[in-house]
Motif scaffolding. Sequence first.
Motif, short mmCIF file in Angstrom:
data_model
loop_
_atom_site.label_atom_id
_atom_site.label_comp_id
_atom_site.label_asym_id
_atom_site.label_seq_id
_atom_site.Cartn_x
_atom_site.Cartn_y
_atom_site.Cartn_z
N THR A 130 -8.26 -39.11 -35.30
CA THR A 130 -7.45 -40.01 -36.13
C THR A 130 -6.71 -39.18 -37.17
N GLY A 131 -5.39 -39.28 -37.17
CA GLY A 131 -4.59 -38.51 -38.11
C GLY A 131 -4.76 -38.99 -39.54
N LYS A 132 -4.33 -38.17 -40.47
CA LYS A 132 -4.44 -38.50 -41.89
C LYS A 132 -3.57 -39.70 -42.23
N GLY A 133 -4.08 -40.58 -43.07
CA GLY A 133 -3.31 -41.70 -43.56
C GLY A 133 -2.40 -41.27 -44.69
N LYS A 134 -1.15 -41.70 -44.67
CA LYS A 134 -0.17 -41.28 -45.68
C LYS A 134 0.34 -42.44 -46.52
N ARG A 182 3.48 -48.60 -43.39
CA ARG A 182 2.32 -47.72 -43.44
C ARG A 182 2.45 -46.60 -42.41
N GLY A 184 0.65 -43.00 -40.67
CA GLY A 184 -0.58 -42.25 -40.43
C GLY A 184 -1.72 -43.14 -39.99
N SER A 185 -2.93 -42.57 -40.02
CA SER A 185 -4.15 -43.26 -39.59
C SER A 185 -4.02 -43.76 -38.15
N GLU A 186 -3.38 -42.99 -37.31
CA GLU A 186 -3.21 -43.34 -35.91
C GLU A 186 -3.99 -42.36 -35.03
N THR A 187 -4.36 -42.84 -33.85
CA THR A 187 -5.05 -41.98 -32.90
C THR A 187 -4.07 -40.97 -32.31
N GLY A 211 -6.18 -34.82 -38.25
CA GLY A 211 -7.20 -35.49 -39.05
C GLY A 211 -7.65 -34.68 -40.24
N GLY A 215 -13.54 -35.51 -40.26
CA GLY A 215 -13.17 -36.58 -39.35
C GLY A 215 -13.74 -36.37 -37.96
#
Length: 223
Positions: A130-134, A182, A184-187, A211, A215
């Motif tokens: 899961t990538g970083k949420g921005k 929104r 980021g926070s994606e697989t 991630g 993570g």
Amino acid sequence: MDRFILGIKKGQSQRFDEKGSRVAVTTIETTPNYLLDIKLSEKNGYSALVVGYGEGKNISKPVLGLLKKAKVEKKLKYVQEFRFDPSILKVTEKEGKKSISFGDVSVEVGQELKPNQLFTLSDAIIVTATGKGKGFQGVVKRHHFKGGTKTHGQSDRQRAPGAIGSTTTPGRVYKGKRMAGRMGSETVTIKGLSVMETTETGLVLKGLVPGAIGGLVRVRRVS
């Protein structure tokens, strides 16, 4: 895919490969990993390995039941499935206990998965995380819009999205229009990685993994 393991991203660094070139590397911690169950297409409709990783608290009752059935005493935090091809990985059952063969290595349900037994140097690897949420971002950062020009008094149009409609026909904004939102926070799945080092507790991969530090990552070898 014929090798699977779960882990957490411990950090990123750099090393020199066999050609003397400096490359980015990512360290993955994979202890403890346990094989909790083997699902077969005859009974479940698909073939998959159920893998548990990482000790934690407040484990749900279904997971506790799965751990008890596999006779694993540790309370594992993450439980995920990896689908596999039965024609590549051989599953056997003896005295009610299922086991799967990874080449010369055979692992029974309830036994630990160790990276140095499953992976070797230069193995081609695919990693999913899961990538970083921005947070909430505008169109320039989120979709790489160019933005408007700072001319003729347009002092506040540099990062604006511009027009989003299409006049009176059809008089609405199309679905899927790229706008602020929104980010980021994606697989994210990364291909083209390879193994630079294996130990009993982790892997060092050539390349960068998405991630944040700590993570969860899914590591699969390309057969």
